[in-house]
Structure formats: structure tokens, C-alpha cells
Design a protein around this motif. Sequence first.
Motif, PDB file in Angstrom:
ATOM      1  N   THR A  20       0.807  -1.227   0.000  1.00 42.42           N
ATOM      2  CA  THR A  20       0.000   0.000   0.000  1.00 42.42           C
ATOM      3  C   THR A  20       0.838   1.275   0.000  1.00 42.42           C
ATOM      4  O   THR A  20       0.310   2.353  -0.251  1.00 42.42           O
ATOM      5  CB  THR A  20      -0.906   0.060   1.249  1.00 42.42           C
ATOM      6  N   LEU A  21       2.133   1.153   0.309  1.00 44.52           N
ATOM      7  CA  LEU A  21       3.039   2.303   0.439  1.00 44.52           C
ATOM      8  C   LEU A  21       2.592   3.292   1.512  1.00 44.52           C
ATOM      9  O   LEU A  21       2.906   4.475   1.447  1.00 44.52           O
ATOM     10  CB  LEU A  21       3.195   3.040  -0.908  1.00 44.52           C
ATOM     11  N   LEU A  22       1.848   2.805   2.489  1.00 48.05           N
ATOM     12  CA  LEU A  22       1.417   3.696   3.571  1.00 48.05           C
ATOM     13  C   LEU A  22       2.578   3.996   4.514  1.00 48.05           C
ATOM     14  O   LEU A  22       3.466   3.172   4.694  1.00 48.05           O
ATOM     15  CB  LEU A  22       0.325   3.018   4.402  1.00 48.05           C
ATOM     16  N   ARG A  23       2.503   5.139   5.152  1.00 53.07           N
ATOM     17  CA  ARG A  23       3.425   5.410   6.254  1.00 53.07           C
ATOM     18  C   ARG A  23       3.096   4.470   7.399  1.00 53.07           C
ATOM     19  O   ARG A  23       1.953   4.093   7.601  1.00 53.07           O
ATOM     20  CB  ARG A  23       3.204   6.831   6.786  1.00 53.07           C
ATOM     21  N   VAL A  24       4.108   4.162   8.177  1.00 50.41           N
ATOM     22  CA  VAL A  24       3.902   3.213   9.259  1.00 50.41           C
ATOM     23  C   VAL A  24       2.878   3.759  10.265  1.00 50.41           C
ATOM     24  O   VAL A  24       2.074   3.013  10.822  1.00 50.41           O
ATOM     25  CB  VAL A  24       5.252   2.821   9.919  1.00 50.41           C
ATOM     26  N   SER A  25       2.853   5.078  10.463  1.00 50.08           N
ATOM     27  CA  SER A  25       1.872   5.660  11.392  1.00 50.08           C
ATOM     28  C   SER A  25       0.443   5.369  10.925  1.00 50.08           C
ATOM     29  O   SER A  25      -0.444   5.095  11.736  1.00 50.08           O
ATOM     30  CB  SER A  25       2.080   7.173  11.510  1.00 50.08           C
ATOM     31  N   ASP A  50      -4.967   9.885   5.359  1.00 51.76           N
ATOM     32  CA  ASP A  50      -3.554  10.018   5.638  1.00 51.76           C
ATOM     33  C   ASP A  50      -3.384  11.002   6.785  1.00 51.76           C
ATOM     34  O   ASP A  50      -3.849  12.133   6.711  1.00 51.76           O
ATOM     35  CB  ASP A  50      -2.893  10.537   4.357  1.00 51.76           C
ATOM     36  N   GLN A  51      -2.739  10.567   7.864  1.00 54.08           N
ATOM     37  CA  GLN A  51      -2.611  11.435   9.042  1.00 54.08           C
ATOM     38  C   GLN A  51      -1.756  12.660   8.754  1.00 54.08           C
ATOM     39  O   GLN A  51      -2.030  13.745   9.241  1.00 54.08           O
ATOM     40  CB  GLN A  51      -1.966  10.661  10.195  1.00 54.08           C
ATOM     41  N   LYS A  52      -0.723  12.465   7.942  1.00 53.28           N
ATOM     42  CA  LYS A  52       0.212  13.561   7.730  1.00 53.28           C
ATOM     43  C   LYS A  52      -0.375  14.619   6.794  1.00 53.28           C
ATOM     44  O   LYS A  52      -0.237  15.808   7.034  1.00 53.28           O
ATOM     45  CB  LYS A  52       1.526  13.007   7.164  1.00 53.28           C
ATOM     46  N   TRP A  84      -8.158  -2.872  16.798  1.00 63.21           N
ATOM     47  CA  TRP A  84      -7.019  -2.503  15.951  1.00 63.21           C
ATOM     48  C   TRP A  84      -6.614  -3.662  15.057  1.00 63.21           C
ATOM     49  O   TRP A  84      -6.658  -4.815  15.473  1.00 63.21           O
ATOM     50  CB  TRP A  84      -5.821  -2.089  16.816  1.00 63.21           C
ATOM     51  N   LEU A  85      -6.169  -3.346  13.865  1.00 68.96           N
ATOM     52  CA  LEU A  85      -5.681  -4.394  12.967  1.00 68.96           C
ATOM     53  C   LEU A  85      -4.374  -4.976  13.504  1.00 68.96           C
ATOM     54  O   LEU A  85      -4.121  -6.170  13.418  1.00 68.96           O
ATOM     55  CB  LEU A  85      -5.485  -3.822  11.552  1.00 68.96           C
ATOM     56  N   PHE A  86      -3.524  -4.098  14.052  1.00 65.36           N
ATOM     57  CA  PHE A  86      -2.224  -4.547  14.555  1.00 65.36           C
ATOM     58  C   PHE A  86      -2.087  -4.224  16.039  1.00 65.36           C
ATOM     59  O   PHE A  86      -1.391  -3.289  16.414  1.00 65.36           O
ATOM     60  CB  PHE A  86      -1.096  -3.901  13.739  1.00 65.36           C
ATOM     61  N   PRO A  87      -2.774  -5.015  16.884  1.00 60.78           N
ATOM     62  CA  PRO A  87      -2.734  -4.731  18.317  1.00 60.78           C
ATOM     63  C   PRO A  87      -1.386  -5.089  18.934  1.00 60.78           C
ATOM     64  O   PRO A  87      -0.660  -5.934  18.419  1.00 60.78           O
ATOM     65  CB  PRO A  87      -3.823  -5.648  18.884  1.00 60.78           C
ATOM     66  N   GLN A  94      -4.698  -1.551  22.667  1.00 60.93           N
ATOM     67  CA  GLN A  94      -3.885  -0.509  22.025  1.00 60.93           C
ATOM     68  C   GLN A  94      -3.238  -1.087  20.774  1.00 60.93           C
ATOM     69  O   GLN A  94      -2.981  -2.284  20.701  1.00 60.93           O
ATOM     70  CB  GLN A  94      -2.779  -0.043  22.983  1.00 60.93           C
ATOM     71  N   HIS A  95      -2.989  -0.211  19.804  1.00 59.47           N
ATOM     72  CA  HIS A  95      -2.274  -0.717  18.632  1.00 59.47           C
ATOM     73  C   HIS A  95      -0.774  -0.681  18.906  1.00 59.47           C
ATOM     74  O   HIS A  95      -0.307   0.023  19.797  1.00 59.47           O
ATOM     75  CB  HIS A  95      -2.649   0.067  17.368  1.00 59.47           C
ATOM     76  N   LEU A  96      -0.054  -1.468  18.151  1.00 64.51           N
ATOM     77  CA  LEU A  96       1.399  -1.460  18.216  1.00 64.51           C
ATOM     78  C   LEU A  96       1.862  -0.028  17.945  1.00 64.51           C
ATOM     79  O   LEU A  96       1.309   0.638  17.083  1.00 64.51           O
ATOM     80  CB  LEU A  96       1.929  -2.396  17.126  1.00 64.51           C
ATOM     81  N   THR A  97       2.844   0.432  18.686  1.00 60.66           N
ATOM     82  CA  THR A  97       3.317   1.804  18.468  1.00 60.66           C
ATOM     83  C   THR A  97       4.450   1.804  17.439  1.00 60.66           C
ATOM     84  O   THR A  97       5.101   0.784  17.216  1.00 60.66           O
ATOM     85  CB  THR A  97       3.846   2.442  19.768  1.00 60.66           C
ATOM     86  N   GLU A  98       4.667   2.973  16.856  1.00 56.15           N
ATOM     87  CA  GLU A  98       5.762   3.109  15.900  1.00 56.15           C
ATOM     88  C   GLU A  98       7.087   2.749  16.555  1.00 56.15           C
ATOM     89  O   GLU A  98       7.954   2.130  15.948  1.00 56.15           O
ATOM     90  CB  GLU A  98       5.850   4.555  15.403  1.00 56.15           C
TER      91      GLU A  98
END
Length: 130
Positions: A20-25, A50-52, A84-87, A94-98
Motif C-alpha cells: 500500500t506504500l502507507l506510512r507506518v503511522s 492520511d494522518q500527515k 485494531w488491525l495490529f494490536p 492498544q495498537h502497536l506503536t511506531e
Amino acid sequence: SEDFKAGRRNYTIFQLGKATLLRVSDLLTLKRADVFDERGNVRLNAYLHDQKTGKANRLYLKPVIGDLLAYQQWLQQENLISPWLFPSTQHPDQHLTEKQFYKIMRKVGDLLDLDYLGTHTMRKTGAYRV
């Protein structure tokens, strides 16, 4: 520890990031409902902001359906119930943090003797392949 017992999760983050080329955030804040429908099928298109940049993004998930379904099975096996998809495996609410993901990528890099594996690697890998 958060690291390798969650290998299936970490692998899926990487594959999804590459596809997807998404940012990790943005990847880490995906909800399960963004990617799976009520019946547990992978949505062919997921939408997120997109958050950014605030731009709406359409994610084409067909190339990673197999990975996502295998990951969903793993979540069920591990009894990881989370919106969350990636807990986080320790705190599924909580989701996994960066920062956690960065540490995981660093550790993988250490194992492979690569000192440049960071959180941006997936985007670079995906962009390179495009």
C-alpha cells in the motif's frame, strides 16, 4: 516480549506496507473493520485518511488477501481480540506503536546484519518495486 512471537503480525505489517506504500503511522492505526468486513472477508478496497496530509487514501488489498487471511487466523489462534488491525500483544486494546515496530525492525535488521532496516523500509521497498 513483543518481538518474535508476533512474527505473523510483524510480517503482515511489512507486506501491507509494501503493497500500500502507507506510512507506518497510518498502517498501525488501521482498524480491523477497515480491512475486514462483518463476515471476516478482506475488503477489496479500504479507505483511510492520511494522518500527515489529511488526504483520503484508497488501499487496494487484493495483492495481500492471502497474507491478511493468514494473519486473521493467527489473531484468532492467539485470541487477540482488538478493534485494531495490529494490536500490541501485551495490551490488545492498544495498537502497536511506531516505537515498538521500529525496535522490531531494528532487531530483524540485526539478525540479517543490515543496519538500515527502519520503519520506512517498507515504503522504499514498495516504491522501488513500482
